[in-house]
Design an enzyme around this catalytic site. Structure first.
Site, mmCIF file in Angstrom:
data_model
loop_
_atom_site.group_PDB
_atom_site.id
_atom_site.type_symbol
_atom_site.label_atom_id
_atom_site.label_comp_id
_atom_site.label_asym_id
_atom_site.label_seq_id
_atom_site.Cartn_x
_atom_site.Cartn_y
_atom_site.Cartn_z
ATOM 1 N N CYS A 386 35.524 -30.981 -4.661
ATOM 2 C CA CYS A 386 35.777 -29.701 -4.007
ATOM 3 C C CYS A 386 34.471 -29.086 -3.495
ATOM 4 O O CYS A 386 33.957 -29.532 -2.477
ATOM 5 C CB CYS A 386 36.543 -28.775 -4.939
ATOM 6 S SG CYS A 386 37.508 -27.559 -4.029
ATOM 7 N N HIS A 515 40.866 -32.069 -6.437
ATOM 8 C CA HIS A 515 40.332 -32.212 -7.800
ATOM 9 C C HIS A 515 41.012 -33.384 -8.508
ATOM 10 O O HIS A 515 41.990 -33.181 -9.227
ATOM 11 C CB HIS A 515 40.597 -30.937 -8.599
ATOM 12 C CG HIS A 515 39.818 -29.753 -8.139
ATOM 13 N ND1 HIS A 515 38.564 -29.450 -8.625
ATOM 14 C CD2 HIS A 515 40.109 -28.799 -7.229
ATOM 15 C CE1 HIS A 515 38.131 -28.357 -8.032
ATOM 16 N NE2 HIS A 515 39.036 -27.939 -7.190
ATOM 17 N N GLU A 517 40.130 -34.870 -11.044
ATOM 18 C CA GLU A 517 39.994 -34.755 -12.503
ATOM 19 C C GLU A 517 41.259 -34.232 -13.174
ATOM 20 O O GLU A 517 41.523 -34.528 -14.342
ATOM 21 C CB GLU A 517 38.791 -33.872 -12.865
ATOM 22 C CG GLU A 517 38.902 -32.385 -12.541
ATOM 23 C CD GLU A 517 38.422 -32.013 -11.140
ATOM 24 O OE1 GLU A 517 38.389 -32.902 -10.255
ATOM 25 O OE2 GLU A 517 38.088 -30.826 -10.928
HETATM 26 N N1 GLN Z 1 34.477 -22.363 -3.031
HETATM 27 C C1 GLN Z 1 35.088 -23.449 -2.357
HETATM 28 C C2 GLN Z 1 36.360 -23.042 -1.643
HETATM 29 O O1 GLN Z 1 36.936 -22.034 -1.929
HETATM 30 C C3 GLN Z 1 35.352 -24.594 -3.286
HETATM 31 C C4 GLN Z 1 36.388 -24.303 -4.331
HETATM 32 C C5 GLN Z 1 36.350 -25.266 -5.480
HETATM 33 O O2 GLN Z 1 35.369 -25.937 -5.718
HETATM 34 N N2 GLN Z 1 37.400 -25.293 -6.260
HETATM 35 O O3 GLN Z 1 36.819 -23.724 -0.755
#
Ligand code: GLN
Length: 540
Positions: A386, A515, A517
């Protein structure tokens, strides 16, 4: 139709007991006996979900397939049960009150005086039952957040008391409490447990099982004392000592026949049990001696004098699963990105791979970018999750494409090169201050380009992974970065959203907008993590 059974798990003496792991382990044991089991977490805060709570305060925000932002305990349940849970598996005081007040405003209480008991407790019970129905569970295990005796969670205890009163043969109470061994005494003390059971008793609840959490196993004498003073059978006092791996807990509880005892009390057939996959896993955990060293570069570690690994628990567990799948002992290092910002990334030369997990905001990001540059230039396996994917594209734009001021608009709204920018639907939400539960959340399909690193990992051309973000890759930069060697190996089905990036001339450099994970399980490690660790092992 068979009657659904409910098991409530409460905590006593201290928080942070490992009640979540106990609940998850119990679920795994009952599942191994052939039952359809689901687990529900009840949290006492007024937040509707965990999405708006600061990570340092709350730990990880776990996201389900259907896109609710929940407590990290749901992650444990999914990992131990190896099933995907739903929004019905997470209940907060905020959700309960929101619904009760909505009903009151729409006159659904028919002019009644709306009260905590029975109206709030009824709504809690309705939700608990709904969780069972939605997941078609035969056994629903409900874990109460917090410990017994707090004002804030007492209505949940009350709801469980009412459920047991209405249907005593279908409801069990399990109390998990801490048994200290004060160093100056060198003896395990049972009095705190006795007192927390008294507290339960004063709420009209008698536990059926008492699980003693401690650094050490409980001896017969303590079990006798607890049985005597807490009004339970001695065989229903279960010892749950610290063990090197949390995945050993199902075996520890099962050795004491906790599953059989529970099923018997619930009037269910005891059946066989097959914990052999867990036994096999624990054997691998114990026999994997060669290390693989992975640095997790993040920003949410420090809380006062303590390091908080809770924020990245799913990432950490996924790394462990993948290390074991490669018969390696995971050695993880927490690297504070603000430190990298000041001191430089050179220390990363000592590890075999680098992970940058998700995150928000600008603090520490220049340190993360330095770490990514280091991994890219020194052929160190890199996995960006992400924010870790977004910042990898920023780093590449700056240092490989010569766009030195490239950035994400989350950090620098006026950057001349917004390689990561906000999704248009998201912008509208933020203008209206609609923050809660409005990110791009939950599972989305992604198609994968053949012949890429991720294709080799997944061995599939279409996958589904979970998301939690507001920003995305800016397609205006796609061709420019492609020319310089970035591969857009995963995209949404309509090609509009970049979901995975990787690098051509690098042993393993992958960033995912999702994600992965969240979907790694100890008995079914995530393919992307497994390939990542494999690359780390090969490099070694
Ligand atoms: N801050 C970034 C976004 O909002 C990444 C979010 C995250 O890593 N979950 O897109």
């Amino acid at each position: 139709m068979k009657k659904v059974k409910y098991i409530f798990v409460s905590g006593g003496v201290i928080s942070g007991l490992g009640k979540g792991i106990t609940t998850a382990s119990l679920s795994a044991i009952l599942k191994s006996k052939g039952y359809q089991v689901t687990a529900v977490k009840v949290d006492m805060y007024l937040n509707v979900d965990a999405g708006t709570i600061r990570p340092q305060e709350h730990g990880e925000v776990f996201v389900t397939d259907d896109g609710i932002e929940t407590d990290q305990d749901l992650g444990h349940y999914e990992r131990f049960l190896d099933i995907s849970l739903t929004r019905a598996n997470y209940i907060t005081t905020g959700q309960v009150y929101q619904e009760v007040i909505r009903k009151e405003r729409s006159f659904e209480y028919d002019g009644e005086d709306v009260e905590a008991i029975p109206h709030v407790t009824d709504e809690i019970i309705r939700r608990i039952k709904e969780a069972g129905e939605k997941t078609q569970a035969e056994i629903v295990i409900v874990e109460f957040g917090g410990t017994v005796g707090e004002y804030q969670n007492s209505l949940f205890f009350e709801a469980s008391r009412i459920m047991k009163m209405r249907s005593p043969e279908d409801v069990l109470q399990v109390h998990v409490a801490y048994m200290p061994v004060p160093p100056n005494l060198g003896e395990m003390k049972t009095k705190p447990v006795q007192q927390s059971v008294r507290m339960l008793n004063s709420m009209g609840i008698q536990p059926d099982f008492i699980v003693g959490r401690s650094e050490y196993p409980m001896d017969e004498r303590r079990k006798e004392r607890i049985a005597l003073f807490c009004n339970v059978f001695k065989e229903d006092v279960i010892s749950n000592p610290d063990v090197p791996s949390i995945y050993e807990v199902p075996l520890v509880l099962s050795e004491q026949n906790m599953g059989e005892k529970i099923l018997k009390k619930l009037g269910l057939g005891v059946g066989g049990k097959d914990l052999s996959p867990w036994k096999k896993l624990i054997k691998t955990v114990k026999t994997s001696k060669k290390e693989v060293k992975v640095a997790v570069v993040g920003k949410y570690f420090a809380t006062g004098d303590f390091q908080l690994e809770d924020v990245y628990v799913s990432v950490i567990e996924a790394l462990k699963h993948a290390a074991w799948a490669n018969e390696r002992k995971p050695k993880l290092y927490w690297v504070d990105s603000e430190k990298v910002e000041k001191e430089g990334p050179e220390k990363l030369a000592e590890v075999d791979a680098v992970v940058v997990p998700g995150g928000f905001g600008s603090r520490g990001i220049e340190g993360i970018i330095k770490a990514i540059k280091f991994a890219r230039e020194s052929d160190l396996p890199y996995l960006g999750l992400c924010y870790g994917m977004q910042l990898a594209t920023v780093e590449f734009a700056r240092h490989a494409c010569g766009l030195s001021e490239a950035n994400t608009t989350e950090v620098s709204p006026k950057t001349p090169h917004p390689v990561i920018h906000i999704m248009p639907e998201q912008e509208k939400l933020l203008v209206g201050k609609e923050y809660g539960g409005t990110m791009r959340l939950g599972v989305y399909p992604c198609k994968i380009l053949k012949g890429t690193v991720v294709y080799n990992a997944y061995n599939q051309d279409k996958i589904k992974e979970r998301h939690r973000h507001r920003y995305e890759f800016n397609n205006a930069y796609r061709s420019e970065m492609e020319v310089k060697g970035m591969v857009f190996s995963g995209t949404s089905l309509n090609d509009r959203l970049v979901e995975i990036v990787e690098l051509k001339d690098h042993p393993f450099f992958v960033g995912t907008q999702f994600h992965p994970e969240f979907k790694s399980r100890p008995l079914r490690p995530h393919p992307l993590f497994v390939s990542f660790i494999k690359a780390a092992v090969i490099r070694k």
